[in-house]
Scaffold this motif. Structure first.
Motif, PDB file in Angstrom:
ATOM      1  N   LYS A 152      20.730  20.521  15.475  1.00 30.18           N
ATOM      2  CA  LYS A 152      19.356  20.788  15.055  1.00 30.18           C
ATOM      3  C   LYS A 152      19.294  21.867  13.984  1.00 30.18           C
ATOM      4  O   LYS A 152      18.481  21.788  13.060  1.00 30.18           O
ATOM      5  N   HIS A 153      20.145  22.868  14.116  1.00 28.55           N
ATOM      6  CA  HIS A 153      20.140  23.991  13.181  1.00 28.55           C
ATOM      7  C   HIS A 153      21.552  24.184  12.641  1.00 28.55           C
ATOM      8  O   HIS A 153      22.482  24.443  13.399  1.00 28.55           O
ATOM      9  N   VAL A 154      21.695  24.048  11.333  1.00 31.74           N
ATOM     10  CA  VAL A 154      22.972  24.303  10.662  1.00 31.74           C
ATOM     11  C   VAL A 154      22.800  25.523   9.761  1.00 31.74           C
ATOM     12  O   VAL A 154      21.867  25.581   8.960  1.00 31.74           O
ATOM     13  N   ALA A 155      23.682  26.500   9.918  1.00 28.90           N
ATOM     14  CA  ALA A 155      23.674  27.688   9.069  1.00 28.90           C
ATOM     15  C   ALA A 155      24.956  27.699   8.242  1.00 28.90           C
ATOM     16  O   ALA A 155      26.019  27.321   8.733  1.00 28.90           O
ATOM     17  N   ILE A 156      24.839  28.115   6.986  1.00 35.62           N
ATOM     18  CA  ILE A 156      25.998  28.085   6.084  1.00 35.62           C
ATOM     19  C   ILE A 156      26.162  29.423   5.374  1.00 35.62           C
ATOM     20  O   ILE A 156      25.220  29.933   4.762  1.00 35.62           O
ATOM     21  N   ILE A 157      27.374  29.970   5.465  1.00 35.44           N
ATOM     22  CA  ILE A 157      27.751  31.134   4.667  1.00 35.44           C
ATOM     23  C   ILE A 157      28.436  30.583   3.417  1.00 35.44           C
ATOM     24  O   ILE A 157      29.557  30.071   3.479  1.00 35.44           O
ATOM     25  N   MET A 158      27.749  30.679   2.311  1.00 29.92           N
ATOM     26  CA  MET A 158      28.231  30.088   1.057  1.00 29.92           C
ATOM     27  C   MET A 158      29.107  31.114   0.338  1.00 29.92           C
ATOM     28  O   MET A 158      28.619  32.122  -0.154  1.00 29.92           O
ATOM     29  N   ASP A 159      30.407  30.844   0.251  1.00 30.74           N
ATOM     30  CA  ASP A 159      31.327  31.830  -0.310  1.00 30.74           C
ATOM     31  C   ASP A 159      32.302  31.170  -1.275  1.00 30.74           C
ATOM     32  O   ASP A 159      32.615  29.986  -1.154  1.00 30.74           O
ATOM     33  N   GLY A 160      32.781  31.970  -2.218  1.00 28.79           N
ATOM     34  CA  GLY A 160      33.816  31.503  -3.138  1.00 28.79           C
ATOM     35  C   GLY A 160      33.336  31.226  -4.549  1.00 28.79           C
ATOM     36  O   GLY A 160      34.118  30.755  -5.385  1.00 28.79           O
ATOM     37  N   ASN A 161      32.073  31.520  -4.841  1.00 29.13           N
ATOM     38  CA  ASN A 161      31.558  31.252  -6.190  1.00 29.13           C
ATOM     39  C   ASN A 161      32.333  32.019  -7.263  1.00 29.13           C
ATOM     40  O   ASN A 161      32.719  31.461  -8.298  1.00 29.13           O
ATOM     41  N   GLY A 162      32.527  33.323  -7.014  1.00 27.26           N
ATOM     42  CA  GLY A 162      33.202  34.148  -8.006  1.00 27.26           C
ATOM     43  C   GLY A 162      34.643  33.727  -8.234  1.00 27.26           C
ATOM     44  O   GLY A 162      35.117  33.660  -9.379  1.00 27.26           O
ATOM     45  N   ARG A 163      35.348  33.424  -7.149  1.00 24.76           N
ATOM     46  CA  ARG A 163      36.752  33.011  -7.277  1.00 24.76           C
ATOM     47  C   ARG A 163      36.871  31.628  -7.899  1.00 24.76           C
ATOM     48  O   ARG A 163      37.835  31.334  -8.610  1.00 24.76           O
ATOM     49  N   TRP A 164      35.879  30.771  -7.631  1.00 24.96           N
ATOM     50  CA  TRP A 164      35.846  29.457  -8.288  1.00 24.96           C
ATOM     51  C   TRP A 164      35.776  29.633  -9.801  1.00 24.96           C
ATOM     52  O   TRP A 164      36.472  28.957 -10.558  1.00 24.96           O
ATOM     53  N   ALA A 165      34.948  30.571 -10.243  1.00 29.43           N
ATOM     54  CA  ALA A 165      34.801  30.832 -11.673  1.00 29.43           C
ATOM     55  C   ALA A 165      36.059  31.470 -12.256  1.00 29.43           C
ATOM     56  O   ALA A 165      36.532  31.082 -13.343  1.00 29.43           O
ATOM     57  N   PRO A 204      33.149  33.669 -16.249  1.00 27.70           N
ATOM     58  CA  PRO A 204      32.530  34.834 -15.600  1.00 27.70           C
ATOM     59  C   PRO A 204      32.029  34.465 -14.215  1.00 27.70           C
ATOM     60  O   PRO A 204      31.715  33.306 -13.931  1.00 27.70           O
ATOM     61  N   ARG A 205      31.934  35.453 -13.322  1.00 24.56           N
ATOM     62  CA  ARG A 205      31.523  35.219 -11.938  1.00 24.56           C
ATOM     63  C   ARG A 205      30.169  34.514 -11.856  1.00 24.56           C
ATOM     64  O   ARG A 205      29.946  33.669 -10.990  1.00 24.56           O
ATOM     65  N   ILE A 206      29.267  34.857 -12.773  1.00 23.99           N
ATOM     66  CA  ILE A 206      27.931  34.261 -12.727  1.00 23.99           C
ATOM     67  C   ILE A 206      27.978  32.749 -12.934  1.00 23.99           C
ATOM     68  O   ILE A 206      27.097  32.028 -12.459  1.00 23.99           O
ATOM     69  N   ALA A 207      29.011  32.269 -13.618  1.00 29.79           N
ATOM     70  CA  ALA A 207      29.150  30.815 -13.809  1.00 29.79           C
ATOM     71  C   ALA A 207      29.388  30.138 -12.466  1.00 29.79           C
ATOM     72  O   ALA A 207      28.943  29.010 -12.222  1.00 29.79           O
ATOM     73  N   GLY A 208      30.092  30.827 -11.574  1.00 33.85           N
ATOM     74  CA  GLY A 208      30.326  30.279 -10.242  1.00 33.85           C
ATOM     75  C   GLY A 208      29.049  30.206  -9.429  1.00 33.85           C
ATOM     76  O   GLY A 208      28.812  29.237  -8.698  1.00 33.85           O
ATOM     77  N   HIS A 209      28.207  31.233  -9.550  1.00 34.14           N
ATOM     78  CA  HIS A 209      26.931  31.227  -8.827  1.00 34.14           C
ATOM     79  C   HIS A 209      26.033  30.100  -9.336  1.00 34.14           C
ATOM     80  O   HIS A 209      25.345  29.446  -8.558  1.00 34.14           O
ATOM     81  N   SER A 210      26.057  29.900 -10.638  1.00 36.95           N
ATOM     82  CA  SER A 210      25.262  28.815 -11.210  1.00 36.95           C
ATOM     83  C   SER A 210      25.757  27.458 -10.722  1.00 36.95           C
ATOM     84  O   SER A 210      24.964  26.583 -10.352  1.00 36.95           O
ATOM     85  N   ALA A 211      27.077  27.298 -10.688  1.00 35.58           N
ATOM     86  CA  ALA A 211      27.665  26.033 -10.210  1.00 35.58           C
ATOM     87  C   ALA A 211      27.357  25.805  -8.743  1.00 35.58           C
ATOM     88  O   ALA A 211      27.229  24.657  -8.290  1.00 35.58           O
ATOM     89  N   GLY A 212      27.226  26.888  -7.981  1.00 35.36           N
ATOM     90  CA  GLY A 212      26.941  26.758  -6.558  1.00 35.36           C
ATOM     91  C   GLY A 212      25.589  26.158  -6.256  1.00 35.36           C
ATOM     92  O   GLY A 212      25.363  25.641  -5.149  1.00 35.36           O
ATOM     93  N   MET A 213      24.669  26.203  -7.227  1.00 30.12           N
ATOM     94  CA  MET A 213      23.339  25.624  -7.021  1.00 30.12           C
ATOM     95  C   MET A 213      23.420  24.115  -6.793  1.00 30.12           C
ATOM     96  O   MET A 213      22.612  23.546  -6.058  1.00 30.12           O
ATOM     97  N   LYS A 214      24.398  23.471  -7.421  1.00 28.22           N
ATOM     98  CA  LYS A 214      24.568  22.028  -7.235  1.00 28.22           C
ATOM     99  C   LYS A 214      24.882  21.713  -5.775  1.00 28.22           C
ATOM    100  O   LYS A 214      24.363  20.746  -5.204  1.00 28.22           O
ATOM    101  N   ALA A 215      25.737  22.554  -5.174  1.00 33.29           N
ATOM    102  CA  ALA A 215      26.082  22.351  -3.769  1.00 33.29           C
ATOM    103  C   ALA A 215      24.874  22.574  -2.870  1.00 33.29           C
ATOM    104  O   ALA A 215      24.685  21.871  -1.873  1.00 33.29           O
ATOM    105  N   VAL A 216      24.032  23.556  -3.211  1.00 30.98           N
ATOM    106  CA  VAL A 216      22.811  23.803  -2.444  1.00 30.98           C
ATOM    107  C   VAL A 216      21.927  22.557  -2.458  1.00 30.98           C
ATOM    108  O   VAL A 216      21.410  22.132  -1.414  1.00 30.98           O
ATOM    109  N   LYS A 217      21.755  21.973  -3.614  1.00 31.42           N
ATOM    110  CA  LYS A 217      20.920  20.774  -3.745  1.00 31.42           C
ATOM    111  C   LYS A 217      21.483  19.623  -2.913  1.00 31.42           C
ATOM    112  O   LYS A 217      20.748  18.940  -2.191  1.00 31.42           O
TER     113      LYS A 217
END
Length: 251
Positions: free
Chosen positions: A25-38, A44-57
């Protein structure tokens, strides 16, 4: 009731059956690894955060498709303010960017958007975007989408203790009334069921996230960076959840 889902696992196409009667019923997610992905891509680290939005969607859509009732995404912790100013400013813009492109679909799909965390210290543009989303979706009755933003579990627990203490001192409640159910009423998750499943990408730790609420949650960790987390990974986590037996301390 079973639904056949075709998806990729270990580079082989498989057909796996998900029980729609045993969806968490309830799924919680700790979203990690954006900076290392970039960093791995010399970005730059911010590119990873931007890319992470696709996963959120994608995760929001598959959770809604499967009938998950509550999806909580750990977007920004109380400790994340220690990061470089440029990165923090970029992270504070992401809710606005996400809702700018996704709010209409969320409204159409009957999703209710909520903020789980402290509004104090959040930039005005971030708050305005979240307030608009909350207002436009407040009457929706489908998936509850919680953005844990400026959230820290220890701070939440401290605030809970303060709230109960004030009410004891004022005579609104007695010490004998303090139990687990009462404590739940003083937490930011008041009125919500505790997570059945906690997913963490890249690392194996809890990072000050919902420490009270996940006492009996099933934990699922993956070495995948958050920007690479896909519908298939989410389904894999659900399948693992369905293979487990939840005993809550009994036999």
């Amino acid at each position: 009731m079973l639904q056949k889902i075709s998806h990729w696992m270990k580079k082989e196409e498989q057909t796996t059956e998900i029980s729609l009667e045993n969806i968490p019923k309830h799924v919680a997610i700790i979203m990690d690894g954006n900076g290392r992905w970039a960093k791995k891509r010399s970005l730059p680290r911010i590119a990873g955060h931007s890319a992470g939005m696709k996963a959120v969607k994608e995760v929001t859509r598959v959770a809604d498709d499967l009938g998950v009732k509550i999806l909580t995404l750990y977007a920004f912790s109380t400790e994340n303010w220690k990061r470089p100013k440029e990165e923090v400013e970029f992270l504070m813009k992401l809710p606005q960017e996400y809702l700018k492109t996704e709010l209409e679909e969320l409204v159409e799909k009957n999703v209710q958007v909520r903020l789980l965390g402290s509004e104090e210290g959040l930039p005005e543009h971030t708050l305005n975007a979240l307030k608009e989303a909350r207002e436009r979706t407040k009457d929706n009755t489908g998936l509850i989408l919680n953005f844990a933003l400026n959230y820290g579990s220890r701070a939440e627990i401290a605030q809970m203790v303060q709230g109960i203490s004030r009410d004891v001192l004022s005579g609104n409640i007695s010490v004998d009334q303090i139990d687990e159910k009462l404590i739940d009423q003083y937490l930011l998750t008041k009125g919500l069921e505790d997570p059945d499943l906690l997913i963490r990408t890249k690392e194996i730790r809890l990072s000050n996230f919902m420490l009270w609420q996940i006492a009996y949650s099933e934990l699922w960790f993956t070495d995948v960076y958050w920007p690479d987390f896909s519908r298939e990974h989410f389904i894999e986590a659900i399948l693992e959840y369905q293979r487990r037996v939840r005993r809550y301390g009994s036999v």
